[in-house]
Write a protein that holds these residues in place. Structure first.
Motif, short mmCIF file in Angstrom:
data_model
loop_
_atom_site.label_atom_id
_atom_site.label_comp_id
_atom_site.label_asym_id
_atom_site.label_seq_id
_atom_site.Cartn_x
_atom_site.Cartn_y
_atom_site.Cartn_z
N LEU A 972 0.84 -1.21 0.00
CA LEU A 972 0.00 0.00 0.00
C LEU A 972 0.86 1.25 0.00
N GLY A 973 1.99 1.21 0.72
CA GLY A 973 2.89 2.37 0.71
C GLY A 973 3.45 2.64 -0.67
N LEU A 974 3.86 1.58 -1.36
CA LEU A 974 4.36 1.75 -2.72
C LEU A 974 3.26 2.23 -3.65
N SER A 975 2.06 1.68 -3.48
CA SER A 975 0.94 2.10 -4.34
C SER A 975 0.66 3.59 -4.16
N ALA A 976 0.63 4.03 -2.91
CA ALA A 976 0.38 5.45 -2.65
C ALA A 976 1.47 6.31 -3.28
N CYS A 977 2.70 5.86 -3.17
CA CYS A 977 3.81 6.61 -3.77
C CYS A 977 3.65 6.70 -5.28
N LEU A 978 3.31 5.58 -5.94
CA LEU A 978 3.13 5.58 -7.39
C LEU A 978 1.97 6.47 -7.81
N LEU A 979 0.88 6.41 -7.08
CA LEU A 979 -0.28 7.23 -7.42
C LEU A 979 0.03 8.71 -7.25
N ARG A 980 0.76 9.05 -6.19
CA ARG A 980 1.13 10.46 -6.02
C ARG A 980 2.01 10.93 -7.17
N HIS A 981 2.95 10.09 -7.55
CA HIS A 981 3.82 10.45 -8.67
C HIS A 981 3.01 10.59 -9.96
N PHE A 982 2.12 9.67 -10.18
CA PHE A 982 1.28 9.71 -11.39
C PHE A 982 0.46 10.99 -11.41
N LEU A 983 -0.08 11.35 -10.24
CA LEU A 983 -0.90 12.55 -10.16
C LEU A 983 -0.07 13.81 -10.37
N GLU A 984 1.11 13.86 -9.78
CA GLU A 984 1.94 15.07 -9.86
C GLU A 984 2.49 15.28 -11.26
N HIS A 985 2.69 14.20 -12.03
CA HIS A 985 3.33 14.33 -13.34
C HIS A 985 2.35 14.08 -14.49
N LEU A 986 1.07 14.02 -14.19
CA LEU A 986 0.07 13.74 -15.23
C LEU A 986 -0.21 15.00 -16.04
N HIS A 987 -0.24 14.84 -17.36
CA HIS A 987 -0.62 15.93 -18.27
C HIS A 987 -1.71 15.42 -19.19
N VAL A 988 -2.91 15.91 -18.96
CA VAL A 988 -4.06 15.47 -19.76
C VAL A 988 -4.32 16.52 -20.83
N SER A 989 -4.02 16.16 -22.05
CA SER A 989 -4.22 17.10 -23.16
C SER A 989 -5.60 16.97 -23.77
N VAL A 990 -6.19 15.78 -23.72
CA VAL A 990 -7.52 15.53 -24.26
C VAL A 990 -8.35 14.88 -23.16
#
Length: 1673
Positions: A972-990
């Motif tokens: 769960l700790g790793l999952s939270a870390c991955l999700l935070r990273h995904f959220l912080e670096h996500l760029h939704v163009s469409v």
């Protein structure tokens, strides 16, 4: 006032001297002394008369009076007339000799009075004393003591009487048969002799200069014979000591012939007393006086007695002592004083006696000898001057002693030598070197002596030596030329390392002193080789001993030229030891300071630069943000030192100098073999220095030598060597690699082709360590060298060389090492290489062909690690390497990447739980986990799509569902870390759908109830990130913050609560958040995933799934119309699969959500069910709340049933006259319980909102009218039975059930915050108790106003109608609620103020005092809720309050109390003209409450008085000013009130009164002392206040005093004590002309009564005040 008044005061105080409390006795005596200070004659006469009249007064009290008289006499003796002196003398003489029994304290006090008078009237005193000192009659002991004391206190007045006194005394000596009397005679003779000697020594000031020594000779000789020949032989130890104490000063008065005659007997006689007395102070003191007398007459007898004297005195010095008490220390000083006398008369004999004893085997004797030697060096400096060489030569032997005590004594002797010029003599250098050696002692070297003595840290040999070195360096100016530059010689030898700090401090002082003397004196002159030669240092300092005499030191030259270290050696040494700056008492700062002052000796170009750079380093260590050994970041500090070194090399810019420095650094490497951190830093310094060198030949040569001499077995050295090569490679990359390559190709690492060959010079393990170092060197070179050069050489040169060291070929077969250290070094170096590549500017275009090979190698290392333990950082380093490699081209194949993720996860996740106590292991574990996080996030970064995220989660999914808690927590700790990273670096163009949101939330959300609290927190973080990912896909910006999603963070605290109910309530709240933000198309996938979670082996997670499913059905049910069949089908199948108890109720609740018919009949039937309702009935009630329209009907019917019938019936038990008991009626009780069940259903919300006002008012009144109501007898029995069987799910007691229903209403009505606010104040418990009901209603109203304001108009409308209720308690409840609403601004916002005021005003005539009181509270609350409206309603409000003050129907005055509190709140807000009409009336009305027995009345009235003063600030009429003045005394005295609120109110009121008194000084005093929160020194404050009152209001003295008299009878001890204290200060500051205002008789009588008060503090203050009454005498 007449003399009789002082006498009366004195007698009053004297009567109180018999008080049992010592503190009161002391105060009485102090008061007597105060009287005596003002009127000494009258006071002394009064004391004399009192003692004469009270003949039977006990001795201790007579002594107190006499002590007071003595104090008066000592301070006012010059004002005393002869008549009074005569009276006092006669009294004291009489008291002193009144009884023959020895009462020390009483007789001593009387004697002290005589001595005090004798300072001025010696003749009269002597006349009286001598009258009791008649020839032939043995005198009273106290007479002799008085004569002795007079001789001490008045030498010039007493000595002329001594001849006659001595002649009278001498025959009496034979009459004294008792030892106690003889002791007194001895003491008198001692003091007589001492006074005579003082008189003779100051004849120029004496009144009779004709007095001569021989005047006393005959009498002293006679006394001597008696004392020495008879009394000294007594068995009484006390007498013997008294005799010897007298013989000492008497010996100076003996004729020289007599003394010379007696010395052969006297000296042995005194010496013999050493064997009889353990405490030898007096013996030694007298012996010293006798020796001085003998020397002064030039006695020849001393020569004969000298050996015996020396032996006895030596024994006294060397005798073991058990303590260092003042008596023991004084005795030692007296013995040393005797040695001083002997040293002055026979120095040769003394040294001949002492110095051979330095070679004794006894530690105590050696220490004692050195102690004596130190003393005579200091005290007989003139006599010892010619003995210096002899003493120095003898001192060489103690330098070899290893005993700690002896060492300490030696250091002290050397310190004395330094101050007297010994160290400039031949052999002085040995002493200096010895001091430095002791400064270098380690704590473990300072062993206790044979007797096990533990030395305190401050007195250890090292501490004493450090102080001594600094002392002689800074205070003995003539040693400067000896110590400079000689002390520099001790900087570089390793054995003096621990002495560096004191050495540097001394050298800094010496260097600065030399600089002041001139540059030539400061600079050290080196020869061509950087040093001058000198003869060998003393062999006993650690060098080779003299071959012929193993223990004797050869003679030394006088400060021969030193073998001084070169500038390069000094620079290297000081810089390296600074790397660990807090070792050795802060040697870093000391070394840097020395380096700064030596800049001229180091290099001429460094002065200006070091003036700025070194202070900056010192500021870092000792500046404002001062570091400590714990807070200092060692790497950061080392980098600062290396920067300083680089800057220094740049300033010097001399290749020869730099190369020489590098050579010196290399030479010093072996010196730090035992200090790995410092040696590592030295390697870095070498690398920095070589980097600055321009000669490539020198660089290559030094690098080659470093590789050859390195100690490869030590890990720290390998690391240091690698750092050195890395730093050097910054400027010399090619040369560095070339040397490494040459060394790799050399014979050192080459193996024979034969498999059985062995190394000639190095064994296999050592070769592996060499390889480890080389691999590390390559890694550091790659990490530090310029990036563009590294890219060009990494695959061609660096990596092949590294891998060659790791694996070799034997007979053509590749063999990898099994050495774990080499493996770790390879991984670490590959990590540095990979990081260097990634950090390069050309990294994005660099194609790393060996990437896959290195990744595979790393995975091999990871898989080879033991799966059940984490011992080495190989996993961490390997994963970091993979992280860097993952970002390089080419991209890894999908299969290889999956294998890498799987391998890393399996290697880390399966580890046992992390250690809790082992700090190193815990740190390694955290670093390893962090490395895994970095690896996974870097891989995710390359595929930032929902599919990429899904892949990562699929890898983690087995670990998320693991049966082992620690594995789930990590996943769960790793999952939270991955999700935070995904959220912080996500760029939704469409705008695209997040298609797997439901699946992911369904996976993580049940984990919010995991057995592991940490896992729950991580699960919430995962859900939080997923919701924001959805918002991002919906088009919201990254910095958008959604209130609903943010609520998840506030819910995390509930997940760690130990109560499961709180945990699952939090899960329900999380589900609510999810429901509000989940897209409709994801709802069914989420539910289906959660249904799968019902079978989770973790029951907590299974329960959380049921809670969340029901919450989602409630929140999002309308959207599931088409999916209901599928949901029901899945739910039914799950019920068949599991038999868990928690699933069935959840399934029933889901099914009952569909329908219900025939509302009235169902309600009637359910109300007929037996009370209390069982679980099935409760479930049915809750089923009725599914449909909002149905719920409204149900609630309406239940409301009618509850309110229509009477709430209780009264019945009398047993006797008719007993208090009737109230029994609940059944129908309203059942309706209340049913309401609770219906309202508690989540679906009842809309209906509750619709009927909210009616439900709220009805339930609130239901609570009030069920206070104290009991269940019917039959139901009480059933309730007890059901509780015993554990069947009662909820409280059935009438009032509690009503409170629970009210809470359920608030929760369901959207007023959760109201419930929470009331709960925080424990208001619900208060609401259901008769005693706290009113406060509970108040808290409920306050919470409603704060959190449910829009609901108040309808609620208030319903409550207004209750003012005519037949039940008083309901009127009280409604009034309390409405009253509290006025304290909130919400009534103003909702335009309810006018109607509320009118409604409350209408209740002002209610028959209930409680209602009237609450009306006043409500009207006063408008000051808080609507302060801007108070002015408009001022007359109405003031009228109501005044009416409350005058309420006569309330026997307990609670209405008046409420009126006072309300007025205090309103006064600042009403119009001044409205206030003036009631100001005086209010002040008069509240005055009686100042002294009420009840704390709250005193507090309220005094605080209101302060507000009245504040309201008419400096604009009050005279009649009100009278009230202000009248209130001053009570306010001042109540500052000592036992209740803190009263004292606080007095502070406030006094500060407000000060302005109206128009006295700036008084106002300033109040402001200074009475600030809230500041401790009050009451005496100081009262003194200041009385001073200003008497000065500015002189006419008020009588009024103030008379008012304070009233409080003499106060029931509070503190106030009762404050009243006389206040009076005393008034008297103290009053002027004589104000005396007529005070009735002294009345005041004195009142104070006299207080002297008999039971409280000691009161008696003490009364006595103090009586002492001040002399002001009016």
């Amino acid at each position: 006032m007449t003399e009789s008044y002082v006498k009366k005061l004195s007698f009053t105080l004297l009567d109180a001297v018999t008080d049992k409390e010592p503190v009161v006795q002391e105060q009485v005596c102090s008061a007597l002394r105060s009287l005596g200070e003002a009127r000494p004659k009258e006071t002394l006469r009064a004391c004399e008369e009192y003692l004469r009249q009270h003949d039977k007064l006990a001795h201790p009290y007579r002594a107190l009076v006499l002590r007071a008289m003595e104090a008066v006499l000592c301070s006012r003796i010059h004002e005393l007339d002869k008549d009074t002196a005569s009276i006092v003398i006669l009294l004291a003489s009489s008291e002193m000799t009144r009884t023959k029994e020895l009462d020390c304290d009483w007789q001593q006090a009387a004697s002290s009075v005589l001595v005090a008078v004798g300072k001025q009237f010696i003749n009269r005193v002597m006349e009286e004393v001598l009258s009791r000192f008649q020839p032939g009659i043995l005198p009273h002991c106290a007479v002799l003591q008085t004569l002795a004391s007079l001789s001490v206190s008045n030498v010039f007045g007493m000595v002329p009487f001594l001849p006659s006194v001595l002649s009278t005394m001498l025959p009496m000596l034979g009459m004294a048969k008792q030892d106690a009397m003889r002791v007194v005679f001895c003491g008198a003779l001692q003091h007589f002799s001492e006074s005579t000697l003082e008189y003779l020594a100051n004849l120029d000031q004496a009144p009779d200069p004709t007095v001569r020594k021989d005047t006393f000779a005959t009498d002293i000789c006679g006394a001597y014979d008696v004392l020495f020949h008879h009394w000294l032989q007594s068995r009484d130890a006390k007498l013997r000591l008294a005799v010897v104490a007298a013989l000492g000063p008497m010996s100076h008065l003996l004729p020289s012939e007599k003394l010379e005659e007696q010395l052969p007997k006297l000296l042995p006689g005194v010496l013999g007393l050493y064997k009889k007395h353990a405490e030898s102070f007096q013996v030694s003191k007298s012996l010293g006086q006798i020796l001085e007398a003998a020397v002064s007459v030039g006695s020849r007898t001393l020569e004969v007695q000298l050996d015996a004297l020396l032996a006895a005195l030596y024994t006294q010095i060397c005798v073991p002592v058990e303590s260092s008490s003042p008596v023991v220390m004084s005795s030692q000083k007296e013995v040393l004083r005797c040695f001083t006398v002997l040293a002055c008369c026979s120095p040769d004999r003394l040294l001949a006696f002492l110095l051979p004893r330095l070679d004794t085997s006894s530690e105590r004797l050696r220490v004692g000898t050195l102690q004596i030697l130190r003393h005579i060096i200091n005290s007989a400096a003139v006599q010892m001057e010619v003995k210096k060489p002899f003493i120095l030569s003898a001192m060489r032997l103690p330098l070899l002693d290893t005993n700690t005590k002896v060492k300490r004594a030696v250091v002290q002797v050397i310190s004395a030598m330094a101050h007297h010029g010994y160290l400039e003599q031949p052999g002085g250098e040995a002493m200096i070197e010895y001091i430095v050696q002791q400064c270098a002692l380690a704590p473990e070297q300072e062993k206790p002596g044979p007797e096990g003595e533990d030395l305190a840290a401050a007195d250890s040999v090292r501490a004493v030596s450090i102080r001594t070195l600094y002392l002689v360096s800074t205070t003995v100016d003539r040693l400067s030329s000896v110590l400079w530059p000689y002390l520099l010689e001790f900087l570089t030898p390793v054995r003096f390392t621990a002495a560096l700090t004191p050495l540097c401090r001394s050298l800094v002082h010496l260097a600065l002193k030399r600089q002041e003397a001139g540059a030539d004196a400061f600079l050290v002159q080196y020869d061509a080789h950087g040093a001058q030669a000198r003869p060998a240092v003393c062999p006993c300092m650690g060098l080779q001993p003299h071959p012929a005499l193993p223990w004797v030191c050869p003679p030394l030259p006088i400060l021969s030229p030193a073998n001084l270290p070169s500038p390069y050696a000094v620079t290297t040494r000081l810089l390296v030891v600074s790397s660990n700056p807090y070792l050795g008492d802060g040697r870093g700062a000391a070394s840097l300071r020395l380096l700064k002052v030596l800049h001229g000796n180091i290099h001429s170009a460094l002065g200006q630069r070091w003036e700025t750079t070194i202070p900056a380093l010192l500021e870092y260590l000792d500046g404002e943000a001062k570091h400590t050994e714990e807070t200092l970041l060692l790497k950061e500090w080392e980098e600062k030192l290396l920067m300083f070194l680089r800057d220094t090399l740049a300033v010097v810019s001399d290749n020869t100098w730099i190369c020489q420095l590098s050579l010196e650094m290399q030479k010093q490497l072996p010196c730090y073999n035992g200090a790995p951190q410092e040696k590592s830093f030295l390697y870095k310094c070498i690398g920095t220095t070589l980097g600055a060198a321009s000669s490539t030949e020198v660089v290559r040569k030094h690098l080659r030598e470093l590789l050859e001499i390195a100690r490869y077995q030590e890990e720290a050295e390998r690391e240091g060597l690698a750092c050195c090569f890395g730093i050097c490679a910054i400027t010399h990359l090619e040369d560095t690699l070339a040397q490494l390559d040459d060394f790799v190709r050399s014979d050192v690492l080459r193996k024979s082709s034969g498999i059985f060959s062995i190394f000639k010079d190095r064994g296999e393990p050592e070769v592996e360590k060499v390889k480890s170092a080389l691999v590390l060197c390559y890694g550091h070179v790659a990490a530090r060298a310029p990036g563009e050069k590294v890219l060009a050489m990494v695959e061609s040169d660096i990596l092949p060389s590294m891998l060659q060291c790791f694996s070799t070929k034997v007979l053509g077969i590749k063999v990898e090492t099994k050495d774990p250290a080499l493996k770790l070094c390879l991984v670490q170096s590959l990590c540095m290489v990979s990081q260097a590549i990634c950090s390069s500017a050309q990294a994005s275009s660099f194609y790393f062909s060996k990437k896959a090979e290195l990744v595979a190698q790393m995975m091999e290392f990871i898989k080879a690690e033991p799966p059940d333990s984490l011992r080495a950082p190989i996993r961490k380093k390997a994963m970091l390497t993979c992280t860097y490699l993952a970002s390089l081209e080419p991209v890894l194949e999908e299969r290889a990447q999956a294998d890498m993720i799987h391998g890393c996860l399996h290697s880390v996740m399966a580890l046992p739980p992390e250690p809790e106590e082992n700090g190193c292991q815990e740190s390694l574990y955290l670093d390893t986990m962090h490395a895994l996080e970095n690896l996974l996030t870097s891989l995710l970064q390359r595929n930032m799509t929902p599919q990429g995220l899904q892949i990562m989660v699929e890898h983690l999914s087995p670990w998320i569902k693991s049966p082992r808690g620690h594995e789930r927590a990590r996943a769960l700790g790793l999952s939270a870390c991955l999700l935070r990273h995904f959220l912080e670096h996500l760029h939704v163009s469409v705008l695209v759908p997040f298609h797997n949101l439901g699946l992911l939330i369904g996976l993580f959300s049940p984990r919010c109830a995991d057995l592991c609290p940490a896992t729950r927190q991580q699960a919430v973080d995962c859900v939080y990130c997923l919701l924001y990912l959805q918002l991002s896909h919906e088009g919201f910006s990254r910095d958008y913050r959604d209130d609903v999603a943010e609520r998840l963070l506030s819910l995390k605290d509930g997940l760690v609560h130990p109560d499961p109910a709180v945990l699952f309530h939090t899960c329900h709240s999380i589900a609510q958040v999810i429901a509000k933000r989940l897209p409709p198309d994801q709802l069914i996938s989420l539910l289906l995933t959660m249904f799968e979670g019902l079978g989770d082996p973790d029951k907590n997670c299974s329960r959380a799934a049921t809670v969340m499913i029901n919450c989602l059905l409630k929140e999002r049910g309308p959207a599931l119309l088409e999916k209901v069949p599928e949901i029901v089908s899945v739910l039914r199948s799950k019920l068949q699969e599991t038999r868990e108890e928690h699933i069935l109720p959840a399934a029933q609740h889901s099914v009952y959500l569909l329908a219900s018919q025939h509302c009235a009949a169902v309600v009637s039937s359910l109300l007929g069910s037996p009370l209390p309702f069982d679980s099935r009935t409760c479930a049915l009630w809750r089923a009725l709340a599914v449909e909002p329209s149905l719920t409204s009907q149900v609630l309406g019917l239940l409301l009618e049933k509850m309110s229509k019938d009477v709430p209780f019936k009264e019945s009398r038990a047993f006797l008719l006259g007993s208090t009737p008991s109230r029994v609940a009626t059944l129908v309203p009780l059942a309706a209340t319980c049913a309401l609770r069940e219906v309202i508690s259903s989540p679906a009842a919300g809309p209906a509750v909102l619709e009927l909210y006002p009616q439900l709220f008012v009805a339930l609130l009144l239901r609570v009030s009218c069920t206070l104290g109501v009991q269940l019917p007898q039959n139901l009480q029995a059933k309730e007890r039975k059901s509780i015993g069987q554990g069947l009662a799910a909820q409280n059935f007691e009438p009032c509690s059930s009503a409170v629970d229903t009210l809470q359920a209403l608030l929760l369901r009505g959207g007023s959760q915050d109201v419930v929470q606010c009331v709960e925080l104040e424990r208001g619900w418990a208060l609401l259901s108790s008769s005693a706290g009901h009113e406060e509970g209603v108040t808290q409920l109203a306050r919470a409603m106003a704060k959190c449910a304001g829009p609901r108040l108009p309808l609620v208030m409308k319903a409550l207004v109608c209750t003012h005519s209720s037949a039940y008083e308690i309901q009127r009280v409840t409604s009034t309390a609620f409405l009253a509290e609403l006025l304290s909130s601004n919400v009534v103003n916002d909702l335009m309810l103020l006018e109607s509320l005021l009118d409604n409350l005003a209408a209740r002002q005539k209610d028959s209930s005092a409680s209602v009237r009181r609450l009306v006043l509270r409500g009207l006063a609350n408008s000051a808080s809720g609507s302060p801007g409206k108070v002015r408009a309603h001022g007359p109405q409000l003031l009228t109501a309050m005044i009416s409350g003050l005058d309420d006569g129907d309330d026997p307990h005055s609670l209405v008046a109390l409420e009126a006072m509190v309300g007025l205090a709140r309103l006064l600042d807000l009403v119009e001044p003209w409205d206030l003036r009409a009631v100001l005086l009336h209010t002040a008069i009305r509240i005055r009686p409450f100042f002294d009420s027995e009840k704390t709250e009345f005193r507090t309220a009235s005094i605080r209101l008085f302060g507000h009245l003063n504040k309201a008419c600030l400096r604009d009050c009429e005279d009649v009100f000013l009278e009230q202000v003045i009248g209130g001053l005394v009570p306010l001042l005295l109540h500052l000592q009130d036992p209740q803190a609120p009263v004292a606080s109110a007095c502070r406030f009121a006094l500060c407000m009164c000060a302005a109206n008194l128009e006295c700036a000084e008084l106002a300033a005093s109040f402001q200074k002392h009475l600030q809230e929160g500041r401790s009050l020194h009451f005496g100081e404050f009262l003194n200041s206040t009385c001073k200003h009152l008497t000065h500015h209001f002189p006419d008020l003295l009588g009024r103030l005093v008379s008012t304070s008299l009233f409080y003499f009878k106060s029931s509070w001890e503190g106030v009762r004590a404050a009243a006389p204290m206040f009076t005393g200060f008034l008297v103290l500051h009053a002027e004589p002309e104000q005396q007529p205002q005070v009735d002294l008789e009345q005041l004195t009588a009142a104070l006299q009564l207080l002297l008999r008060d039971p409280a000691p503090m009161v008696r003490e203050k009364a006595a103090e005040t009586l002492g001040r009454m002399v002001k009016f005498a």
